[in-house]
Design a protein around this motif. Structure first.
Motif, PDB file in Angstrom:
ATOM      1  N   ALA A 159     -53.876  39.588  87.151  1.00 56.57           N
ATOM      2  CA  ALA A 159     -52.679  39.677  87.993  1.00 56.57           C
ATOM      3  C   ALA A 159     -52.404  41.133  88.338  1.00 56.57           C
ATOM      4  N   TRP A 160     -51.792  41.337  89.507  1.00 56.98           N
ATOM      5  CA  TRP A 160     -51.472  42.688  89.945  1.00 56.98           C
ATOM      6  C   TRP A 160     -50.150  42.704  90.695  1.00 56.98           C
TER       7      TRP A 160
ATOM      8  N   ALA B 102     -44.677  42.356  95.781  1.00 55.88           N
ATOM      9  CA  ALA B 102     -45.238  41.047  95.454  1.00 55.88           C
ATOM     10  C   ALA B 102     -46.043  41.172  94.167  1.00 55.88           C
ATOM     11  N   VAL B 103     -46.196  40.050  93.484  1.00 55.05           N
ATOM     12  CA  VAL B 103     -47.102  39.943  92.346  1.00 55.05           C
ATOM     13  C   VAL B 103     -48.046  38.795  92.652  1.00 55.05           C
ATOM     14  N   TRP B 104     -49.346  39.059  92.481  1.00 50.92           N
ATOM     15  CA  TRP B 104     -50.391  38.064  92.719  1.00 50.92           C
ATOM     16  C   TRP B 104     -51.100  37.785  91.408  1.00 50.92           C
TER      17      TRP B 104
ATOM     18  N   GLN C  53     -54.389  30.228  92.072  1.00 48.79           N
ATOM     19  CA  GLN C  53     -53.868  31.483  92.594  1.00 48.79           C
ATOM     20  C   GLN C  53     -52.371  31.293  92.814  1.00 48.79           C
ATOM     21  N   TRP C  54     -51.612  32.326  92.493  1.00 45.47           N
ATOM     22  CA  TRP C  54     -50.155  32.271  92.548  1.00 45.47           C
ATOM     23  C   TRP C  54     -49.649  33.602  93.078  1.00 45.47           C
TER      24      TRP C  54
ATOM     25  N   MET D 232     -54.560  31.433 100.557  1.00 46.97           N
ATOM     26  CA  MET D 232     -54.925  31.189  99.166  1.00 46.97           C
ATOM     27  C   MET D 232     -55.860  29.990  99.047  1.00 46.97           C
ATOM     28  N   THR D 233     -55.623  28.949  99.836  1.00 49.87           N
ATOM     29  CA  THR D 233     -56.511  27.789  99.823  1.00 49.87           C
ATOM     30  C   THR D 233     -57.921  28.202 100.251  1.00 49.87           C
TER      31      THR D 233
END
Length: 126
Positions: free
Chosen positions: A48-49, A59-61, A76-77, A113-114
């Motif tokens: 995560a970053w 944002a956080v991914w 993925q979130w 993301m998909t």
């Protein structure tokens, strides 16, 4: 949107605290760069970053890996905020269109993301 990424400030790979610069492109927003900080890195479980200031990211991914049925499930979130982002500036410029702006952007994230997960699946299964 993400076109490329490179480790920054002497980082050579994923580790909590490592920073990287991502170059992105969007038809309506143009080209931009962001600096992100790795906030979670557990090999074979999570990566995560935080984009921008890790204390108040735009944002956080996160990618998550979970053993499932003899294989691995990849997810993925992402979470926007609490810091400001390009979405914030679009809403500032057209506050009366906030709901539509957010709806459209969330659908773009979902499609992206998909597609990312599908490309990773194809590579992993090749």
């Amino acid at each position: 949107e993400l076109q490329s990424a490179r480790w920054a400030e002497g980082a050579s790979g994923p580790a909590v605290g490592a920073r990287f610069v991502g170059r992105s492109r969007h038809e309506q927003f143009g080209d931009w760069e962001t600096t992100s900080t790795v906030v979670a890195c557990d090999p074979e479980r999570e990566f995560a970053w935080a984009v921008g200031d890790p204390a108040e990211p735009s944002a956080v991914w996160r990618f998550g890996l979970e053993p499932r049925d003899g294989g691995t499930a990849l997810s993925q979130w992402m979470r926007m905020g609490p810091g400001r982002s390009g979405l914030s500036f679009a809403i500032d410029a057209m506050p009366e269109k906030e709901q539509k702006i957010v709806f459209v952007r969330l659908r773009e994230f979902e499609r992206g993301m998909t597609a990312t997960l599908e490309h990773i699946r194809q590579r992993a299964e090749a």
